[in-house]
Design a protein around this motif. Structure first.
Motif, PDB file in Angstrom:
ATOM      1  N   ILE A   4     195.461 -23.439  34.593  1.00  0.00           N
ATOM      2  CA  ILE A   4     194.294 -24.061  35.237  1.00  0.00           C
ATOM      3  C   ILE A   4     193.109 -23.820  34.321  1.00  0.00           C
ATOM      4  N   SER A   5     192.486 -24.914  33.858  1.00  0.00           N
ATOM      5  CA  SER A   5     191.307 -24.751  33.007  1.00  0.00           C
ATOM      6  C   SER A   5     190.049 -24.966  33.838  1.00  0.00           C
ATOM      7  N   LEU A   6     189.000 -24.248  33.477  1.00  0.00           N
ATOM      8  CA  LEU A   6     187.755 -24.278  34.239  1.00  0.00           C
ATOM      9  C   LEU A   6     186.587 -24.661  33.339  1.00  0.00           C
ATOM     10  N   LEU A   7     185.786 -25.596  33.803  1.00  0.00           N
ATOM     11  CA  LEU A   7     184.587 -26.028  33.098  1.00  0.00           C
ATOM     12  C   LEU A   7     183.508 -26.172  34.171  1.00  0.00           C
ATOM     13  N   THR A   8     182.484 -25.332  34.109  1.00  0.00           N
ATOM     14  CA  THR A   8     181.479 -25.325  35.172  1.00  0.00           C
ATOM     15  C   THR A   8     180.069 -25.206  34.608  1.00  0.00           C
ATOM     16  N   LYS A  27     195.479 -17.859  45.373  1.00  0.00           N
ATOM     17  CA  LYS A  27     196.192 -19.079  45.762  1.00  0.00           C
ATOM     18  C   LYS A  27     197.341 -19.410  44.808  1.00  0.00           C
ATOM     19  N   CYS A  28     197.171 -19.089  43.531  1.00  0.00           N
ATOM     20  CA  CYS A  28     198.172 -19.413  42.491  1.00  0.00           C
ATOM     21  C   CYS A  28     198.400 -18.186  41.616  1.00  0.00           C
ATOM     22  N   PRO A  29     199.069 -17.158  42.133  1.00  0.00           N
ATOM     23  CA  PRO A  29     199.180 -15.901  41.391  1.00  0.00           C
ATOM     24  C   PRO A  29     199.922 -16.012  40.059  1.00  0.00           C
ATOM     25  N   LYS A  30     200.745 -17.027  39.871  1.00  0.00           N
ATOM     26  CA  LYS A  30     201.490 -17.167  38.617  1.00  0.00           C
ATOM     27  C   LYS A  30     200.725 -17.979  37.576  1.00  0.00           C
ATOM     28  N   ALA A  31     199.599 -18.558  37.956  1.00  0.00           N
ATOM     29  CA  ALA A  31     198.848 -19.416  37.045  1.00  0.00           C
ATOM     30  C   ALA A  31     198.053 -18.596  36.037  1.00  0.00           C
ATOM     31  N   THR A  32     197.873 -19.174  34.866  1.00  0.00           N
ATOM     32  CA  THR A  32     196.995 -18.629  33.850  1.00  0.00           C
ATOM     33  C   THR A  32     195.699 -19.415  33.905  1.00  0.00           C
ATOM     34  N   LEU A  33     194.579 -18.713  33.960  1.00  0.00           N
ATOM     35  CA  LEU A  33     193.273 -19.361  34.020  1.00  0.00           C
ATOM     36  C   LEU A  33     192.685 -19.434  32.619  1.00  0.00           C
ATOM     37  N   LEU A  34     192.208 -20.610  32.250  1.00  0.00           N
ATOM     38  CA  LEU A  34     191.641 -20.848  30.931  1.00  0.00           C
ATOM     39  C   LEU A  34     190.200 -21.310  31.092  1.00  0.00           C
ATOM     40  N   ASP A  35     189.264 -20.544  30.557  1.00  0.00           N
ATOM     41  CA  ASP A  35     187.852 -20.918  30.621  1.00  0.00           C
ATOM     42  C   ASP A  35     187.515 -21.819  29.443  1.00  0.00           C
ATOM     43  N   ILE A  36     187.092 -23.050  29.734  1.00  0.00           N
ATOM     44  CA  ILE A  36     186.567 -23.920  28.681  1.00  0.00           C
ATOM     45  C   ILE A  36     185.129 -23.490  28.428  1.00  0.00           C
ATOM     46  N   THR A  37     184.302 -23.521  29.463  1.00  0.00           N
ATOM     47  CA  THR A  37     182.943 -22.999  29.405  1.00  0.00           C
ATOM     48  C   THR A  37     182.370 -22.944  30.811  1.00  0.00           C
ATOM     49  N   HIS A  38     181.398 -22.070  30.989  1.00  0.00           N
ATOM     50  CA  HIS A  38     180.633 -22.000  32.239  1.00  0.00           C
ATOM     51  C   HIS A  38     179.150 -22.140  31.917  1.00  0.00           C
ATOM     52  N   GLN A  39     178.852 -22.666  30.726  1.00  0.00           N
ATOM     53  CA  GLN A  39     177.474 -22.760  30.240  1.00  0.00           C
ATOM     54  C   GLN A  39     176.956 -24.201  30.164  1.00  0.00           C
ATOM     55  N   VAL A  40     177.580 -25.124  30.887  1.00  0.00           N
ATOM     56  CA  VAL A  40     177.062 -26.489  30.935  1.00  0.00           C
ATOM     57  C   VAL A  40     175.696 -26.452  31.615  1.00  0.00           C
ATOM     58  N   GLU A  41     174.748 -27.216  31.100  1.00  0.00           N
ATOM     59  CA  GLU A  41     173.428 -27.283  31.731  1.00  0.00           C
ATOM     60  C   GLU A  41     173.590 -27.757  33.179  1.00  0.00           C
ATOM     61  N   LYS A  42     172.853 -27.145  34.087  1.00  0.00           N
ATOM     62  CA  LYS A  42     172.966 -27.457  35.516  1.00  0.00           C
ATOM     63  C   LYS A  42     172.915 -28.965  35.773  1.00  0.00           C
ATOM     64  N   HIS A  43     173.923 -29.457  36.480  1.00  0.00           N
ATOM     65  CA  HIS A  43     174.017 -30.849  36.935  1.00  0.00           C
ATOM     66  C   HIS A  43     174.061 -31.863  35.788  1.00  0.00           C
TER      67      HIS A  43
END
Length: 68
Positions: A4-8, A27-43
């Motif tokens: 699961i990749s995350l971009l926020t 919810k998904c204990p076997k999943a690997t979480l991948l952070d793309i970025t959490h630094q996108v400018e708000k909205h």
């Protein structure tokens, strides 16, 4: 393999990213979480789309991306 990749636009100054990741792990204990970025400018949908477009060529087939 479940990825699961995350971009926020959450930033990193508060616990929101950690809270979201903990919910996903529960919810998904076997999943690997991948952070793309959490630094996108708000909205800023255009910036988020651009960063996602740059990352897509490197994704594994079947990767679920959750842009928030």
């Amino acid at each position: 393999m479940q990825l699961i990749s995350l971009l926020t636009d959450f930033g990193l100054k508060d616990p929101y990213v950690a809270e979201m990741k903990l919910v996903l792990i529960k919810k998904c204990p076997k999943a690997t979480l991948l952070d793309i970025t959490h630094q996108v400018e708000k909205h800023n949908i255009v910036e988020g789309a651009f960063l996602l477009e740059i990352a897509v060529p490197f994704f594994l087939m079947g990767l679920f991306t959750w842009p928030l």
